[in-house]
Design an enzyme around this catalytic site. Structure first.
Site, PDB file in Angstrom:
ATOM      1  N   TYR A 175       0.857  -1.184   0.000  1.00 46.48           N
ATOM      2  CA  TYR A 175       0.000   0.000   0.000  1.00 46.48           C
ATOM      3  C   TYR A 175       0.899   1.242   0.000  1.00 46.48           C
ATOM      4  O   TYR A 175       2.114   1.140   0.051  1.00 46.48           O
ATOM      5  CB  TYR A 175      -0.939  -0.022   1.204  1.00 46.48           C
ATOM      6  N   ARG A 222       2.761  -1.569  10.898  1.00 45.13           N
ATOM      7  CA  ARG A 222       2.763  -2.923  10.327  1.00 45.13           C
ATOM      8  C   ARG A 222       3.645  -2.921   9.081  1.00 45.13           C
ATOM      9  O   ARG A 222       3.374  -2.209   8.115  1.00 45.13           O
ATOM     10  CB  ARG A 222       1.351  -3.379   9.995  1.00 45.13           C
ATOM     11  N   CYS A 349     -14.023 -14.971   5.247  1.00 50.45           N
ATOM     12  CA  CYS A 349     -13.417 -13.773   5.847  1.00 50.45           C
ATOM     13  C   CYS A 349     -12.784 -12.962   4.725  1.00 50.45           C
ATOM     14  O   CYS A 349     -13.336 -11.956   4.267  1.00 50.45           O
ATOM     15  CB  CYS A 349     -12.416 -14.154   6.932  1.00 50.45           C
ATOM     16  N   LYS A 429      -3.851 -29.803   6.366  1.00 53.23           N
ATOM     17  CA  LYS A 429      -5.260 -29.572   6.714  1.00 53.23           C
ATOM     18  C   LYS A 429      -5.583 -30.044   8.126  1.00 53.23           C
ATOM     19  O   LYS A 429      -6.723 -30.371   8.439  1.00 53.23           O
ATOM     20  CB  LYS A 429      -6.176 -30.271   5.707  1.00 53.23           C
TER      21      LYS A 429
END
Length: 642
Positions: A175, A222, A349, A429
Site C-alpha cells: 500500500y 505494520r 473472511c 489440513k
C-alpha cells in the site's frame, strides 16, 4: 499456568494489557457506504474484546481523500463525521474491559481496487497500477506528501478525542506508505527517495505527526519484512527500515510478509502451515528494542512457543479470533480444547472482503451477527433427530443442543466427520481435522446422543417421535459409468485414496477440483509420481484465489503434472486414455487411477420422507454440494431455528 508467556500482563507505552495477544487489523466491510462505523461492526469488535484479547486492532481507516477516491464502504476518519462512530466503538470496547487501536492508511496507491477515470491513481513514483498495468500512477508531489502527513495527524487527533487507545500505521503489503519504503516502487530523486533514510522519510513524518497530535497514545507500524516476489523488499532492507522507524518513536511493530504480488502471504492459507511468518518477527527482534508482534497462522501452542523462544514479544492473531472470539478467555480458563479452530480456508473472511461483502466465517456463523444470532435457551425443549454426522449435521446438533433441545444424531459410519475426515488427512489440513474433535467435545456436554454405525431409513422407528428432523445426508461420488474401465481394479475413489486405500507409485488423479488437487499434492509430497487430469482449463478453479496461488506453487514444487483441457476417455490396467479439446489422443501410464469427478447431492432419504408427508429440514451437501463453510453455516441456522 499452561501458557505463561501468552497470558502474562503486558505494557505497551501507556497501555496496561491483560495478556500478550493482539487482534490483528482486518477489514470487516460492515461500515456504512460512507465509511462510518455501524452498530454491527462495533458489536463484532466488542465481542473480541469481551473475549479477553489484550488489544483489538481495527481494519484500515482512510485519513484522506485529497488525491485518491476511497472505495465505497472503506472506513474513513478524514472528517469529524467519524468521531461519533469512533466514540461508540471505544465506549463499547471499554465497557467490557478492552482496549482498541485504530489502523490508519493514506490510501491504496497502485493497489486501489477501483481506478477513477477522472484522476490517475497515486504512488511514490510512476508505477503501473497492480490490476491495470496500462494505467500509470501519478507520483505525489512534495506538498501533497506533506498534506497527507497532516491528515494522519488530524485523524489521530479525532481518534484520541473519541477515546481510542492506540494508533497503528498501515505500512505493509505494497500500500502507499510501503510504496515509499521500497526501491521497487520508489524511484524518486528528491528528499523522499534514494537512500533508505529518504525512503523512510514519509513514514517517519507520519509517526511524528501522530505522536504530536495524539500525545500519550501508543503508535505501532505494520511492516512487510519480505515481499516474497523478485525485486521486492528483502529482510535485510526491512531490518534497516525497522531501526529507523523505531528511532522515530514507535512503541511496537507488527512484522509480516507478502504483497499483492504474493498475496497468499498476506492471508496465509493452510498450505503455508503454522507460524509461517514468524521468521519476519525474529528478523526484526534482532535489530530493534521495541516489542515485535509475530503473525501468520498462530494457534495457541505455536504462539506460546514463539514467545518462549524469544522470536517475538507479542502474538498477533487474526482469523483465529474471528473463528473464536473467546480465544484468550478460554486459554485463561484452562479450556484450550474448547477453542474453535480456524481452518485457514479464507473462504468467508478474506473471500467476502474481495467481493465487498461483510466479514463472515466458515466455522462460526455468528460472525457479523453478534447481536442477532444469540443462542437462547428454549422454553419447551423438543426432540430433534439429526441424520448425518458431517459438518452440517454436527453443527445443527450442537446448536440445537446448546438451546436445550434433546438431540439424537445418527451417523451410518463408525466415525463422525463425514467428508471432513478424508479431506483432512493431509498434514496441511490438520486444523480441518481438529474441527471434528472440537464438535465431539462440545456435543459431549450437551443433551445430544450420538449413534454411530446407525443408518436411518424412511421407515426407521427412530424417527417416529421426532418433533424435528434435520437431514444432513451429504453427497455421493460422481463416477461416469460411460468411461470404459472406470470400475477396474486399479481405480480408487478420492475418498478411499485419502483414507489409505492401496495406491501404486504412478497415480493419475482424474478430476482437478480441490479434493483431487489436494490429494495430488499430498501424494506427491509423499514421493509418488502424480498427474492430474482436468477437463476445464484450470485446476481447483472453485478455490479462492489466495489459496489457489499457494496450491499451484506447491504442486509445481512437488512435481505434479497438470493436464488441463483433457478428458478421460478410457481406463485400462496400464493407465488412462485422454483426449484434448482439439481431439488429440494422449496416453498416460499409471498404476492407479483416482476418480475425483465431483459429487452429487444424496437426496434419497429426504425424497422418501417428503413423499410420506414428513416435514424435514435439509442442510449441507444433500441440498447443494458446496464448501465446508456453507455447510457449517447452514447447520447453525437449522439448529437455531428449531
Amino acid at each position: 499456568m499452561p501458557y505463561p508467556h501468552l497470558l502474562a500482563p503486558l505494557t505497551l507505552g501507556s497501555l496496561r494489557l491483560p495478556n500478550h495477544v493482539v487482534m490483528l487489523p482486518m477489514g470487516t466491510e460492515m461500515g456504512t457506504h460512507e465509511g462510518l462505523f455501524t452498530e454491527r461492526e462495533i458489536a463484532y469488535y466488542t465481542a473480541r474484546a469481551a473475549g479477553g484479547v489484550g488489544l483489538v486492532m481495527t481494519g484500515i481507516a482512510a485519513v484522506s481523500q485529497d488525491y485518491e477516491q476511497i472505495n465505497p464502504g472503506l472506513c474513513r476518519v478524514d472528517t469529524d463525521d467519524a468521531i461519533p462512530g469512533l466514540t461508540a466503538l471505544a465506549e463499547s470496547i471499554h465497557a467490557v474491559g478492552g482496549r482498541v487501536s485504530l489502523q490508519l492508511t493514506a490510501g491504496l496507491g497502485r493497489n486501489i481496487n477501483v481506478v477513477d477515470p477522472d484522476r490517475a491513481p497515486i504512488s511514490a513514483s510512476d508505477n503501473p497500477h497492480y490490476a491495470n498495468p496500462d494505467v500509470l500512477c501519478r507520483p505525489l508531489e512534495v506538498e501533497e506528501i506533506r498534506t497527507l502527513v497532516r491528515r494522519f495527524g488530524e485523524a489521530a487527533a479525532r481518534a484520541a478525542a473519541a477515546g481510542i487507545d492506540a494508533i497503528d500505521i498501515h505500512g505493509h503489503t505494497g500500500y502507499i506508505v510501503d510504496q515509499f519504503l521500497t526501491p521497487a516502487w520508489n524511484r524518486r530523486t528528491d528528499e523522499y527517495g534514494g537512500s533508505v533514510e529518504n525512503r523512510c522519510r514519509f513514514a517517519v513524518e507520519v509517526i511524528q505527526a501522530i505522536k504530536a497530535a495524539a500525545p500519550g497514545l501508543p503508535v505501532s507500524f505494520r511492516l512487510s519484512v519480505d515481499h516474497k516476489f523478485p525485486g521486492g523488499r528483502t529482510t535485510e532492507e526491512s531490518q534497516r527500515i525497522a531501526v529507523i522507524l523505531a528511532e522515530a518513536g514507535l512503541d511496537f511493530i507488527l512484522a509480516d510478509d507478502g504483497s499483492y504480488e504474493a498475496m497468499d502471504y498476506v492471508f496465509p492459507p493452510y498450505y503455508l502451515g503454522d507460524g509461517c511468518m514468524v521468521p519476519a518477527a525474529k528478523a526484526l527482534k534482532e535489530v530493534v528494542d521495541i516489542p515485535v508482534v509475530a503473525c501468520g497462522n498462530l494457534d495457541p501452542d505455536t504462539a506460546e512457543k514463539v514467545l518462549a523462544a524469544g522470536d517475538a514479544d507479542i502474538a498477533g492473531v487474526g482469523r483465529g479470533l474471528i473463528a473464536d472470539p473467546q480465544w484468550c478467555a478460554k486459554l485463561a480458563e484452562g479450556r484450550r480444547e474448547d477453542i474453535r479452530p480456524c481452518i485457514r480456508c479464507n473462504a468467508m473472511c478474506v473471500g467476502n472482503a474481495f467481493f465487498a461483502l461483510p466479514l463472515g466465517c466458515a466455522v462460526n456463523a455468528q460472525v457479523g451477527f453478534e447481536r442477532e444470532r444469540v443462542l437462547t435457551p428454549v422454553e419447551t425443549p423438543r426432540h430433534v433427530v439429526v441424520v448425518g454426522g458431517g459438518p452440517a449435521g454436527l453443527e445443527a446438533a450442537r446448536v440445537a443442543g446448546e438451546r436445550g433441545h434433546r438431540v439424537d444424531l445418527y451417523e451410518r459410519d463408525t466415525r463422525l466427520g463425514g467428508v471432513l475426515r478424508p479431506a483432512a488427512t493431509p498434514d496441511f489440513k490438520k486444523e480441518l481435522h481438529a474441527m471434528i474433535g472440537w464438535w465431539e467435545r462440545q456435543i459431549a456436554r450437551l443433551p445430544v446422543t450420538v449413534h454411530l454405525g446407525h443408518e436411518i431409513a424412511a421407515d426407521s422407528p427412530e424417527l417416529a417421535d421426532a418433533d424435528e428432523i434435520i437431514l444432513a445426508t451429504g453427497s455421493r461420488p460422481l463416477v461416469p459409468a460411460s468411461i470404459p474401465g472406470i470400475d477396474g481394479p486399479n481405480v480408487v475413489g478420492v475418498i478411499d485414496a485419502h483414507e489409505g486405500a492401496p495406491l501404486g507409485q504412478r497415480v493419475v488423479v482424474a478430476g482437478g477440483g480441490l479434493s483431487g488437487a489436494d490429494l495430488a499434492l499430498e501424494l506427491a509430497q509423499g514421493g509418488r509420481d502424480v498427474t492430474v487430469v482436468e477437463a476445464a482449463d484450470e485446476i481447483a478453479r472453485d478455490l479462492i484465489l489466495i489459496n489457489r496461488m499457494t496450491l499451484l506453487r506447491d504442486l509445481a514444487t512437488a512435481g505434479v503434472r497438470l493436464l488441463t483441457g483433457h478428458t478421460v476417455v478410457a481406463v485400462d490396467a496400464d493407465g488412462v486414455q485422454l483426449r484434448t479439446a482439439d481431439g488429440e489422443d494422449v496416453r498416460v501410464a499409471a498404476d492407479t487411477v483416482v476418480t475425483a469427478f465431483g459429487v452429487l447431492p444424496e437426496t434419497t432419504l429426504a425424497d422418501q420422507l417428503k413423499a410420506a408427508g414428513r416435514t424435514v429440514r435439509t442442510v449441507g451437501d444433500c441440498v447443494t454440494p458446496a464448501k465446508v463453510g456453507e455447510a457449517i453455516n447452514a447447520g447453525y441456522l437449522a439448529g437455531a431455528e428449531v
